[in-house]
Scaffold this motif. Structure first.
Motif, PDB file in Angstrom:
ATOM      1  N   GLY A  39       0.967  -1.138   0.011  1.00  0.00           N
ATOM      2  CA  GLY A  39      -0.074  -0.180  -0.116  1.00  0.00           C
ATOM      3  C   GLY A  39       0.875   1.049  -0.153  1.00  0.00           C
ATOM      4  N   GLU A  40       1.882   1.231   0.855  1.00  0.00           N
ATOM      5  CA  GLU A  40       2.632   2.437   0.688  1.00  0.00           C
ATOM      6  C   GLU A  40       3.458   2.475  -0.502  1.00  0.00           C
ATOM      7  OE1 GLU A  40       5.389   1.605   4.036  1.00  0.00           O
ATOM      8  OE2 GLU A  40       3.886   1.892   5.784  1.00  0.00           O
ATOM      9  N   LEU A  41       3.899   1.670  -1.210  1.00  0.00           N
ATOM     10  CA  LEU A  41       4.362   1.729  -2.674  1.00  0.00           C
ATOM     11  C   LEU A  41       3.430   2.266  -3.531  1.00  0.00           C
ATOM     12  CD1 LEU A  41       6.019  -1.670  -3.171  1.00  0.00           C
ATOM     13  CD2 LEU A  41       7.206   0.219  -2.430  1.00  0.00           C
ATOM     14  N   LEU A  42       2.207   2.059  -3.596  1.00  0.00           N
ATOM     15  CA  LEU A  42       1.240   2.600  -4.201  1.00  0.00           C
ATOM     16  C   LEU A  42       1.020   3.956  -3.862  1.00  0.00           C
ATOM     17  CD1 LEU A  42      -1.298  -0.476  -4.456  1.00  0.00           C
ATOM     18  CD2 LEU A  42       0.464   0.206  -6.390  1.00  0.00           C
ATOM     19  N   ILE A  43       0.675   4.259  -2.624  1.00  0.00           N
ATOM     20  CA  ILE A  43       0.549   5.709  -2.233  1.00  0.00           C
ATOM     21  C   ILE A  43       1.734   6.342  -2.759  1.00  0.00           C
ATOM     22  CG2 ILE A  43       0.313   7.266  -0.219  1.00  0.00           C
ATOM     23  CD1 ILE A  43      -1.173   4.954   1.250  1.00  0.00           C
ATOM     24  N   LYS A  44       2.938   6.158  -2.714  1.00  0.00           N
ATOM     25  CA  LYS A  44       4.204   6.776  -2.754  1.00  0.00           C
ATOM     26  C   LYS A  44       4.129   7.253  -4.564  1.00  0.00           C
ATOM     27  CE  LYS A  44       9.021   6.164  -3.100  1.00  0.00           C
ATOM     28  NZ  LYS A  44      10.422   5.416  -2.730  1.00  0.00           N
ATOM     29  N   GLU A  45       3.655   6.200  -5.245  1.00  0.00           N
ATOM     30  CA  GLU A  45       3.759   6.602  -6.634  1.00  0.00           C
ATOM     31  C   GLU A  45       2.525   7.351  -6.953  1.00  0.00           C
ATOM     32  OE1 GLU A  45       5.682   5.919  -8.925  1.00  0.00           O
ATOM     33  OE2 GLU A  45       7.160   5.062  -7.330  1.00  0.00           O
ATOM     34  N   ILE A  63       4.024  -1.124 -11.196  1.00  0.00           N
ATOM     35  CA  ILE A  63       4.523  -0.306 -10.393  1.00  0.00           C
ATOM     36  C   ILE A  63       5.406  -1.414  -9.184  1.00  0.00           C
ATOM     37  CG2 ILE A  63       2.949   0.073  -8.696  1.00  0.00           C
ATOM     38  CD1 ILE A  63       5.259   2.554  -9.912  1.00  0.00           C
ATOM     39  N   LEU A  64       4.726  -2.398  -8.862  1.00  0.00           N
ATOM     40  CA  LEU A  64       5.306  -3.224  -7.881  1.00  0.00           C
ATOM     41  C   LEU A  64       6.641  -3.820  -8.534  1.00  0.00           C
ATOM     42  CD1 LEU A  64       4.717  -4.637  -5.224  1.00  0.00           C
ATOM     43  CD2 LEU A  64       3.405  -6.653  -6.426  1.00  0.00           C
ATOM     44  N   GLY A  65       6.468  -4.236  -9.845  1.00  0.00           N
ATOM     45  CA  GLY A  65       7.739  -4.776 -10.512  1.00  0.00           C
ATOM     46  C   GLY A  65       8.777  -3.680 -10.419  1.00  0.00           C
ATOM     47  N   ASN A  92      12.308  -4.022  -8.459  1.00  0.00           N
ATOM     48  CA  ASN A  92      13.333  -4.397  -9.222  1.00  0.00           C
ATOM     49  C   ASN A  92      13.086  -5.802  -9.989  1.00  0.00           C
ATOM     50  OD1 ASN A  92      15.617  -3.767 -10.908  1.00  0.00           O
ATOM     51  ND2 ASN A  92      17.021  -4.721  -9.408  1.00  0.00           N
ATOM     52  N   ILE A  93      11.894  -6.266 -10.248  1.00  0.00           N
ATOM     53  CA  ILE A  93      11.392  -7.487 -10.732  1.00  0.00           C
ATOM     54  C   ILE A  93      11.010  -7.311 -12.113  1.00  0.00           C
ATOM     55  CG2 ILE A  93       9.988  -9.596 -10.423  1.00  0.00           C
ATOM     56  CD1 ILE A  93       9.970  -9.327  -7.590  1.00  0.00           C
ATOM     57  N   PRO A  94      11.525  -7.746 -13.160  1.00  0.00           N
ATOM     58  CA  PRO A  94      11.058  -7.604 -14.588  1.00  0.00           C
ATOM     59  C   PRO A  94       9.315  -7.814 -14.645  1.00  0.00           C
ATOM     60  CG  PRO A  94      12.974  -9.034 -14.460  1.00  0.00           C
ATOM     61  CD  PRO A  94      12.441  -8.958 -13.271  1.00  0.00           C
ATOM     62  N   TYR A  95       8.631  -7.052 -15.423  1.00  0.00           N
ATOM     63  CA  TYR A  95       7.246  -7.098 -15.612  1.00  0.00           C
ATOM     64  C   TYR A  95       7.101  -7.458 -17.130  1.00  0.00           C
ATOM     65  CZ  TYR A  95       2.631  -5.308 -16.863  1.00  0.00           C
ATOM     66  OH  TYR A  95       1.282  -5.406 -17.550  1.00  0.00           O
ATOM     67  N   PHE A  96       6.623  -8.628 -17.138  1.00  0.00           N
ATOM     68  CA  PHE A  96       5.992  -9.261 -18.447  1.00  0.00           C
ATOM     69  C   PHE A  96       4.662  -9.227 -18.643  1.00  0.00           C
ATOM     70  CE2 PHE A  96       9.706 -12.599 -18.878  1.00  0.00           C
ATOM     71  CZ  PHE A  96      10.708 -11.712 -18.593  1.00  0.00           C
ATOM     72  N   SER A  97       4.350  -8.874 -20.041  1.00  0.00           N
ATOM     73  CA  SER A  97       3.103  -8.764 -20.304  1.00  0.00           C
ATOM     74  C   SER A  97       2.630  -9.402 -21.800  1.00  0.00           C
ATOM     75  CB  SER A  97       2.379  -7.309 -20.330  1.00  0.00           C
ATOM     76  OG  SER A  97       2.994  -6.914 -21.400  1.00  0.00           O
ATOM     77  N   LEU A  98       1.538  -9.803 -22.080  1.00  0.00           N
ATOM     78  CA  LEU A  98       1.017 -10.564 -23.194  1.00  0.00           C
ATOM     79  C   LEU A  98       1.248  -9.539 -24.469  1.00  0.00           C
ATOM     80  CD1 LEU A  98      -2.285 -12.205 -22.811  1.00  0.00           C
ATOM     81  CD2 LEU A  98      -0.013 -13.393 -23.582  1.00  0.00           C
ATOM     82  N   GLY A  99       1.318  -8.075 -24.257  1.00  0.00           N
ATOM     83  CA  GLY A  99       1.340  -7.217 -25.213  1.00  0.00           C
ATOM     84  C   GLY A  99       2.696  -7.136 -25.800  1.00  0.00           C
ATOM     85  N   THR A 100       3.851  -7.139 -24.882  1.00  0.00           N
ATOM     86  CA  THR A 100       5.002  -7.320 -25.347  1.00  0.00           C
ATOM     87  C   THR A 100       5.732  -8.511 -26.011  1.00  0.00           C
ATOM     88  OG1 THR A 100       6.013  -7.851 -23.071  1.00  0.00           O
ATOM     89  CG2 THR A 100       5.519  -5.640 -23.489  1.00  0.00           C
ATOM     90  N   GLY A 101       5.005  -9.643 -25.671  1.00  0.00           N
ATOM     91  CA  GLY A 101       5.167 -10.810 -26.192  1.00  0.00           C
ATOM     92  C   GLY A 101       6.113 -11.640 -25.372  1.00  0.00           C
ATOM     93  N   MET A 102       6.568 -11.000 -24.250  1.00  0.00           N
ATOM     94  CA  MET A 102       7.624 -11.769 -23.403  1.00  0.00           C
ATOM     95  C   MET A 102       7.104 -12.778 -22.514  1.00  0.00           C
ATOM     96  SD  MET A 102       9.658  -8.322 -22.258  1.00  0.00           S
ATOM     97  CE  MET A 102      11.054  -9.276 -21.414  1.00  0.00           C
ATOM     98  N   LEU A 103       5.742 -12.754 -22.498  1.00  0.00           N
ATOM     99  CA  LEU A 103       5.060 -13.834 -21.562  1.00  0.00           C
ATOM    100  C   LEU A 103       4.876 -15.241 -22.354  1.00  0.00           C
ATOM    101  CD1 LEU A 103       4.311 -13.877 -18.503  1.00  0.00           C
ATOM    102  CD2 LEU A 103       1.933 -13.621 -19.208  1.00  0.00           C
ATOM    103  N   LYS A 104       5.850 -15.580 -22.982  1.00  0.00           N
ATOM    104  CA  LYS A 104       5.589 -16.917 -23.807  1.00  0.00           C
ATOM    105  C   LYS A 104       6.526 -17.891 -23.411  1.00  0.00           C
ATOM    106  CE  LYS A 104       5.676 -15.751 -28.245  1.00  0.00           C
ATOM    107  NZ  LYS A 104       6.265 -15.190 -29.599  1.00  0.00           N
TER     108      LYS A 104
END
Length: 573
Positions: A10-16, A56-58, A62-74
């Motif tokens: 929650g603090e991370l999300l408030i900070k952002e 924002i959590l990623g 410092n954890i990579p964020y993968f999504s279907l849109g980028t094609g990396m979640l394969k």
């Protein structure tokens, strides 16, 4: 999960600035009432979108964020990932296996802060877990697609296994003539499981940035290996009984003779992956356990033919540019197979090409097709050799000629004479360093008085793996490690491994080189028939940086590791 963890999120999300304190309190109340995660509560209340929260959590963790849109979640389709994590477990816990390297498994998670889940995954798979973050919805969609596809492929392979096992037993019992089974072999090569398997092997190699695929038969198994950044890595192989259909499928794609199993064959395949044209050179040789196939992958979109990006030192580039812009003379690139000589020569041609210059090349094979340059492919079977092509080139009014390799006296003589009669000639030699090129030409049969005035420059080259910039670790080397090594820094870097480099610790390669200029002093010693040691001594006195020194400088700069530099330049100092 502990409330402190939720408060941190929650603090991370408030900070952002994505939520405020009042919204966080409401979400915590809903989370307690319904027994759901804080992130789910925030999304359910409409305070934040799932993609925003995960991204924002990623970033914060410092954890990579993968999504279907980028094609990396394969997920890798041919590593048996579905056997490590079942579909039920993946759906229940919103996790997705993506790739496996040795004892390390990259897993997409909607909640990478769930240490209990990570520990369970470690026990379940027997692998170290490298989490990446993705939205629950993206993971769910990919699970459905991946596990469904894997089950279909497993079923097809099992059916092929049942059919082919009977045929294999019949052949071994002498009940089936190999020549008569050719039609069946072609049919099996066109079966859906085999077609899919070959496609997956090639596609996975391209995704892993492999330069070569090795498919090797042994008595009781097949060995499948990818060469990535110059090193071979074993990949989970297909079943032994699929070796013949796979090799046959590759032969069909490369337009080779499927019936010929006694002689080596060479061919080529052109494929398109996501609209990228990729050339694949195919080599098949007979071994005692069957035919071995090697597929050399050339992804033209991933190669930048720019001298400035090859890794040469500024001083080396300056000396090279003086030579390649000379009106005539001979320039040699030297080094073992796979040291990047052809790529460097192609980058040179890309830099010096001009509408005012007539440039012709003779190569075996033509690896890089360059606009504005006349390129010829060697064809020994019809008499088109390096020497015969060069004789014809001289009648084509050339300004610059590139000869793929000097292999014999005749080719060397034509190159030397062309350089002496007003042409700039670029070529390669297989020598371990720059000074040896002079003695190699003389050993071939060229007189020293011909070598001295024609030779402008010799460049010896090697390729080093570059440390992954995302995960390389700094350390102070121990005194034993630096025995007989002088460094200008007290801090070096070593590989660690992360999802971006597929846990290898290295990503990409750079070159190291020694550049030897043939000045008047050097010409004098060549004319006198000086030894290799003397030529090297004069080159060093004139400021030539050795391969060893070039490698150490790359390690000092944190571009590569000391171990990598020393392994590649072994015996060079």
């Amino acid at each position: 999960m502990p409330q402190e963890k939720y408060l941190r999120l929650g603090e991370l999300l408030i900070k952002e600035g994505l939520i405020n304190a009042a919204q966080l309190e409401k979400a915590i109340v809903l989370q307690r009432q319904e027994g759901i995660r804080l992130g789910e509560a925030l999304i359910k209340l409409g305070f934040i979108k799932e993609e925003q929260m995960v991204a924002i959590l990623g970033k914060q963790l410092n954890i990579p964020y993968f999504s279907l849109g980028t094609g990396m979640l394969k997920p890798a389709a041919d590593q048996g990932l579905q056997n490590l994590i079942s579909q039920d477990f993946a759906l229940k816990n919103s996790v997705l296996p993506l790739s496996r390297t040795l004892r390390s498994l990259t897993v997409a998670m909607s909640d990478p802060l769930d240490l209990i889940l990570i520990d369970n995954l470690k026990k379940l798979t027997g692998c170290e877990i490298n989490p990446v973050i993705a939205t629950r919805s993206d993971i769910g969609k990919t699970i459905e697609e991946f596990y469904g596809r894997s089950k279909m492929l497993e079923t097809a392979v099992e059916e092929s296994y049942n059919i082919s096992t009977g045929e294999t037993a019949a052949v071994e019992a002498g009940l089936m003539d190999e020549e008569l089974s050719l039609d069946k072999l072609i049919a099996r090569a066109e079966e859906a499981p085999v077609v899919k398997l070959v496609d997956l092997i090639i596609r996975q190699a391209i995704n892993e940035r492999a330069s070569d695929i090795h498919l090797e038969p042994f008595k009781e198994k097949i060995c499948l290996r990818y060469r990535i950044d110059g090193k071979l890595y074993e990949i989970p192989p297909p079943a032994k009984h699929l070796h013949l259909p796979i090799i046959s499928r590759i032969k069909i794609l490369a337009k080779l003779d499927i019936a010929e199993k006694r002689l080596p064959q060479d061919g080529a395949i052109l494929v398109r992956i996501d609209e990228r044209p990729i050339d694949i050179r195919v080599s098949i040789i007979p071994t005692i356990y069957g035919e071995k196939g090697v597929l050399r992958i050339l992804d033209r979109s991933s190669v930048v033919l720019d001298l400035n990006q090859m890794g040469f030192d500024p001083k080396q580039l300056e000396l090279m540019r003086i030579a390649i812009n000379a009106p005539y003379g001979l320039v040699f690139m030297t080094g073992p197979t796979g040291s990047g000589k052809t790529t460097t020569l192609s980058a040179i041609l890309s830099e010096i090409k001009s509408p005012t210059k007539n440039i012709i090349t003779i190569e075996d094979p033509v690896e890089y097709k360059i606009e504005g340059i006349n390129q010829v492919q060697v064809k020994p079977e019809i008499g088109l050799t390096f020497a015969s092509a060069l004789r014809s080139f001289l009648r084509q009014d050339p300004d610059i000629m590139l000869v793929g390799e000097v292999r014999d006296l005749e080719t060397a003589q034509i190159c030397i004479r062309s350089a002496l009669t007003g042409h700039l000639v670029l070529s390669t030699l297989h020598t371990n360093d720059a000074p040896t090129a002079v003695t190699r030409l003389i050993d071939i049969g060229i007189e020293p008085f011909m070598v001295a005035p024609s030779l402008l420059l010799v460049v010896a080259q090697r390729l080093l793996r570059k440390l992954c910039p995302e995960c390389k670790q700094a350390y102070e080397p121990a005194a034993e490690q630096l025995r007989n090594i002088k460094l200008k820094t007290e801090l070096l870097y070593k590989p660690k491994g992360c999802p971006k480099c597929n846990q290898l610790g290295y990503r990409g390669r750079t070159c190291i080189a020694e550049v030897m200029v043939i000045n008047e002093e050097m010409q004098h010693y060549i004319n006198q028939g000086a030894s290799f040691q003397k030529i090297r001594e004069v080159a060093r006195a004139n400021g030539m940086q050795t391969l060893y020194e070039s490698g150490i400088k790359k390690a000092e700069a944190g571009i590569t590791s000391l171990e990598e530099a020393l392994s590649v330049t072994f015996g060079a100092e």
